[in-house]
Design a protein around this motif. Structure first.
Motif, PDB file in Angstrom:
ATOM      1  N   ALA A 190       9.163   1.018   5.793  1.00 22.33           N
ATOM      2  CA  ALA A 190       9.465   2.445   5.755  1.00 22.33           C
ATOM      3  C   ALA A 190       8.238   3.268   6.122  1.00 22.33           C
ATOM      4  O   ALA A 190       7.098   2.856   5.887  1.00 22.33           O
ATOM      5  CB  ALA A 190       9.947   2.845   4.367  1.00 22.33           C
ATOM      6  N   LEU A 191       8.498   4.435   6.667  1.00 22.72           N
ATOM      7  CA  LEU A 191       7.469   5.427   6.952  1.00 22.72           C
ATOM      8  C   LEU A 191       7.848   6.702   6.214  1.00 22.72           C
ATOM      9  O   LEU A 191       8.977   7.183   6.341  1.00 22.72           O
ATOM     10  CB  LEU A 191       7.389   5.709   8.457  1.00 22.72           C
ATOM     11  CG  LEU A 191       6.613   6.949   8.877  1.00 22.72           C
ATOM     12  CD1 LEU A 191       5.143   6.839   8.479  1.00 22.72           C
ATOM     13  CD2 LEU A 191       6.760   7.182  10.373  1.00 22.72           C
ATOM     14  N   PHE A 214       4.505   2.817   4.816  1.00 27.38           N
ATOM     15  CA  PHE A 214       3.396   3.502   5.463  1.00 27.38           C
ATOM     16  C   PHE A 214       3.525   4.977   5.097  1.00 27.38           C
ATOM     17  O   PHE A 214       4.623   5.539   5.201  1.00 27.38           O
ATOM     18  CB  PHE A 214       3.456   3.354   6.984  1.00 27.38           C
ATOM     19  CG  PHE A 214       3.096   1.989   7.473  1.00 27.38           C
ATOM     20  CD1 PHE A 214       1.818   1.711   7.928  1.00 27.38           C
ATOM     21  CD2 PHE A 214       4.038   0.967   7.477  1.00 27.38           C
ATOM     22  CE1 PHE A 214       1.486   0.441   8.373  1.00 27.38           C
ATOM     23  CE2 PHE A 214       3.717  -0.303   7.920  1.00 27.38           C
ATOM     24  CZ  PHE A 214       2.430  -0.572   8.370  1.00 27.38           C
ATOM     25  N   ILE A 215       2.424   5.584   4.651  1.00 25.04           N
ATOM     26  CA  ILE A 215       2.434   7.015   4.375  1.00 25.04           C
ATOM     27  C   ILE A 215       1.415   7.699   5.283  1.00 25.04           C
ATOM     28  O   ILE A 215       0.410   7.104   5.664  1.00 25.04           O
ATOM     29  CB  ILE A 215       2.134   7.347   2.902  1.00 25.04           C
ATOM     30  CG1 ILE A 215       0.753   6.867   2.464  1.00 25.04           C
ATOM     31  CG2 ILE A 215       3.229   6.792   1.995  1.00 25.04           C
ATOM     32  CD1 ILE A 215       0.321   7.349   1.084  1.00 25.04           C
ATOM     33  N   THR A 216       1.712   8.933   5.632  1.00 22.23           N
ATOM     34  CA  THR A 216       0.763   9.717   6.411  1.00 22.23           C
ATOM     35  C   THR A 216       0.265  10.882   5.577  1.00 22.23           C
ATOM     36  O   THR A 216       0.929  11.336   4.644  1.00 22.23           O
ATOM     37  CB  THR A 216       1.394  10.288   7.702  1.00 22.23           C
ATOM     38  OG1 THR A 216       2.417  11.225   7.351  1.00 22.23           O
ATOM     39  CG2 THR A 216       1.969   9.186   8.567  1.00 22.23           C
ATOM     40  N   GLY A 256      -1.914   3.613   4.142  1.00 22.14           N
ATOM     41  CA  GLY A 256      -2.084   5.022   4.470  1.00 22.14           C
ATOM     42  C   GLY A 256      -2.634   5.173   5.873  1.00 22.14           C
ATOM     43  O   GLY A 256      -3.538   4.439   6.269  1.00 22.14           O
ATOM     44  N   VAL A 257      -2.101   6.123   6.594  1.00 22.43           N
ATOM     45  CA  VAL A 257      -2.558   6.402   7.950  1.00 22.43           C
ATOM     46  C   VAL A 257      -2.878   7.894   8.031  1.00 22.43           C
ATOM     47  O   VAL A 257      -1.979   8.726   7.878  1.00 22.43           O
ATOM     48  CB  VAL A 257      -1.496   6.029   9.004  1.00 22.43           C
ATOM     49  CG1 VAL A 257      -2.009   6.320  10.408  1.00 22.43           C
ATOM     50  CG2 VAL A 257      -1.096   4.563   8.870  1.00 22.43           C
ATOM     51  N   ARG A 258      -4.151   8.200   8.251  1.00 24.08           N
ATOM     52  CA  ARG A 258      -4.535   9.605   8.368  1.00 24.08           C
ATOM     53  C   ARG A 258      -4.041  10.144   9.699  1.00 24.08           C
ATOM     54  O   ARG A 258      -4.222   9.522  10.748  1.00 24.08           O
ATOM     55  CB  ARG A 258      -6.050   9.748   8.282  1.00 24.08           C
ATOM     56  CG  ARG A 258      -6.493  11.193   8.237  1.00 24.08           C
ATOM     57  CD  ARG A 258      -8.009  11.273   8.083  1.00 24.08           C
ATOM     58  NE  ARG A 258      -8.443  12.632   8.016  1.00 24.08           N
ATOM     59  CZ  ARG A 258      -8.619  13.417   9.071  1.00 24.08           C
ATOM     60  NH1 ARG A 258      -8.401  12.964  10.278  1.00 24.08           N
ATOM     61  NH2 ARG A 258      -9.022  14.668   8.929  1.00 24.08           N
ATOM     62  N   GLU A 310       1.157  -4.152  12.817  1.00 26.22           N
ATOM     63  CA  GLU A 310       1.053  -4.770  11.503  1.00 26.22           C
ATOM     64  C   GLU A 310       2.366  -5.363  10.990  1.00 26.22           C
ATOM     65  O   GLU A 310       2.350  -6.376  10.291  1.00 26.22           O
ATOM     66  CB  GLU A 310       0.531  -3.749  10.487  1.00 26.22           C
ATOM     67  CG  GLU A 310      -0.912  -3.377  10.738  1.00 26.22           C
ATOM     68  CD  GLU A 310      -1.474  -2.407   9.705  1.00 26.22           C
ATOM     69  OE1 GLU A 310      -0.865  -2.245   8.623  1.00 26.22           O
ATOM     70  OE2 GLU A 310      -2.530  -1.820   9.987  1.00 26.22           O
ATOM     71  N   LYS A 311       3.497  -4.737  11.311  1.00 26.72           N
ATOM     72  CA  LYS A 311       4.771  -5.173  10.733  1.00 26.72           C
ATOM     73  C   LYS A 311       5.835  -5.529  11.763  1.00 26.72           C
ATOM     74  O   LYS A 311       6.834  -6.154  11.414  1.00 26.72           O
ATOM     75  CB  LYS A 311       5.324  -4.109   9.775  1.00 26.72           C
ATOM     76  CG  LYS A 311       4.432  -3.848   8.579  1.00 26.72           C
ATOM     77  CD  LYS A 311       4.302  -5.086   7.701  1.00 26.72           C
ATOM     78  CE  LYS A 311       3.430  -4.825   6.492  1.00 26.72           C
ATOM     79  NZ  LYS A 311       3.282  -6.007   5.652  1.00 26.72           N
ATOM     80  N   GLY A 312       5.678  -5.084  12.996  1.00 29.02           N
ATOM     81  CA  GLY A 312       6.605  -5.470  14.053  1.00 29.02           C
ATOM     82  C   GLY A 312       7.925  -4.723  14.093  1.00 29.02           C
ATOM     83  O   GLY A 312       8.731  -4.939  14.991  1.00 29.02           O
ATOM     84  N   LYS A 313       8.167  -3.857  13.121  1.00 25.55           N
ATOM     85  CA  LYS A 313       9.424  -3.115  13.102  1.00 25.55           C
ATOM     86  C   LYS A 313       9.282  -1.922  12.174  1.00 25.55           C
ATOM     87  O   LYS A 313       8.325  -1.813  11.404  1.00 25.55           O
ATOM     88  CB  LYS A 313      10.577  -3.996  12.620  1.00 25.55           C
ATOM     89  CG  LYS A 313      10.464  -4.418  11.155  1.00 25.55           C
ATOM     90  CD  LYS A 313      11.664  -5.205  10.693  1.00 25.55           C
ATOM     91  CE  LYS A 313      11.569  -5.495   9.192  1.00 25.55           C
ATOM     92  NZ  LYS A 313      12.830  -5.962   8.657  1.00 25.55           N
ATOM     93  N   LEU A 314      10.269  -1.038  12.251  1.00 27.10           N
ATOM     94  CA  LEU A 314      10.360   0.102  11.355  1.00 27.10           C
ATOM     95  C   LEU A 314      11.828   0.316  11.047  1.00 27.10           C
ATOM     96  O   LEU A 314      12.642   0.486  11.958  1.00 27.10           O
ATOM     97  CB  LEU A 314       9.747   1.353  11.998  1.00 27.10           C
ATOM     98  CG  LEU A 314       9.784   2.635  11.173  1.00 27.10           C
ATOM     99  CD1 LEU A 314       9.001   2.466   9.865  1.00 27.10           C
ATOM    100  CD2 LEU A 314       9.218   3.789  11.986  1.00 27.10           C
ATOM    101  N   ASP A 315      12.182   0.270   9.761  1.00 25.47           N
ATOM    102  CA  ASP A 315      13.581   0.373   9.361  1.00 25.47           C
ATOM    103  C   ASP A 315      13.982   1.742   8.841  1.00 25.47           C
ATOM    104  O   ASP A 315      15.132   2.156   8.995  1.00 25.47           O
ATOM    105  CB  ASP A 315      13.874  -0.656   8.244  1.00 25.47           C
ATOM    106  CG  ASP A 315      13.602  -2.075   8.682  1.00 25.47           C
ATOM    107  OD1 ASP A 315      14.254  -2.535   9.634  1.00 25.47           O
ATOM    108  OD2 ASP A 315      12.727  -2.724   8.070  1.00 25.47           O
TER     109      ASP A 315
END
Length: 99
Positions: A9-10, A34-36, A56-58, A77-82
């Motif tokens: 998740a993002l 992943f959080i921004t 965390g991704v700035r 890093e994960k190869g996908k985003l759901d």
């Protein structure tokens, strides 16, 4: 089995408020999140508070270059985003309604 087991998740704007609460819930339901965030200190505090299964991704989601870098990192890093929880937003100056 947890609802989001094995999902990636993002959560944009995940370093505070609704975004942080959502990221914590997603992790509790089994997702890797992943959080921004735009500010390093708040992002670091959110990562510590969530504690596990989070990166965390700035960055600023209003900047296309930051979005490209974000999705490249998730893919690497994960190869996908759901799941995408598009939380980040901006505020306008306060003004009375109906004028």
């Amino acid at each position: 089995m947890e609802k989001l087991e094995g999902k990636i998740a993002l959560v944009t704007g995940g370093s505070s408020g609704i975004g942080l609460a959502t990221a914590k819930q997603f992790v509790n339901e089994g997702a890797y999140v992943f959080i921004t965030g735009r500010r390093d200190a708040e992002l670091a505090a959110a990562l510590k508070e969530i504690g596990r299964n989070v990166t965390g991704v700035r960055g600023d989601v209003s900047k296309l270059g930051d979005l490209d870098r974000l999705f490249a990192q998730i893919t690497r890093e994960k190869g996908k985003l759901d799941v995408v929880f598009a939380n980040a937003g901006g505020a306008v100056p306060l003004a009375p309604l109906g004028r």
